[in-house]
Design a protein around this motif. Structure first.
Motif, short mmCIF file in Angstrom:
data_model
loop_
_atom_site.label_atom_id
_atom_site.label_comp_id
_atom_site.label_asym_id
_atom_site.label_seq_id
_atom_site.Cartn_x
_atom_site.Cartn_y
_atom_site.Cartn_z
N ARG A 21 0.86 -1.19 0.00
CA ARG A 21 0.00 0.00 0.00
C ARG A 21 0.89 1.24 0.00
N TYR A 40 -3.34 10.80 -2.32
CA TYR A 40 -3.85 9.63 -3.03
C TYR A 40 -3.22 8.38 -2.44
N GLU A 41 -3.79 7.23 -2.77
CA GLU A 41 -3.24 5.95 -2.33
C GLU A 41 -3.54 4.89 -3.37
N PHE A 42 -2.71 3.87 -3.40
CA PHE A 42 -2.88 2.79 -4.35
C PHE A 42 -2.07 1.59 -3.90
N SER A 43 -2.27 0.47 -4.57
CA SER A 43 -1.48 -0.74 -4.35
C SER A 43 -0.80 -1.10 -5.66
N HIS A 45 0.32 -3.76 -8.36
CA HIS A 45 -0.03 -5.09 -8.83
C HIS A 45 1.25 -5.82 -9.22
N VAL A 60 -3.16 -0.47 -8.79
CA VAL A 60 -4.58 -0.82 -8.69
C VAL A 60 -5.18 -0.13 -7.47
N GLU A 61 -6.50 -0.02 -7.45
CA GLU A 61 -7.22 0.59 -6.34
C GLU A 61 -6.73 2.02 -6.06
N LEU A 62 -6.58 2.80 -7.11
CA LEU A 62 -6.14 4.19 -6.98
C LEU A 62 -7.31 5.05 -6.52
N HIS A 63 -7.11 5.79 -5.41
CA HIS A 63 -8.12 6.69 -4.85
C HIS A 63 -7.42 7.96 -4.40
#
Length: 77
Positions: A21, A40-43, A45, A60-63
């Motif tokens: 993360r 922002y945050e993301f993981s 892949h 992935v899971e970018l917010h």
């Protein structure tokens, strides 16, 4: 971007298989991004390091959110 304007940020987190993360803080930029702030945050892949030292990957899971500042030339007088 396509006009040469840049957005600056700092990344923090771990890039391991168990903990991947990442959080980012946006702290300004050039041109239309001058004065921008946000987070922002993301993981990851996957991550690949190329021979030239550059790093590429898939996030992935970018917010997140960004607030673009008002360019100095457009400030009210």
């Amino acid at each position: 971007d396509e006009r040469g304007d840049q957005l600056f940020s700092e990344l923090k987190g771990e890039g391991t298989a168990a903990k991947n993360r990442i959080t980012g803080s946006i702290f300004g930029g050039t041109g239309r991004y001058a004065g921008a702030t946000g987070s922002y945050e993301f993981s990851w892949h996957f991550v690949i390091e190329a021979e030239d030292g550059s790093i590429k990957g898939r996030a992935v899971e970018l917010h997140g959110r960004v607030r673009v500042g008002q360019p100095a030339g457009d400030l009210p007088k």
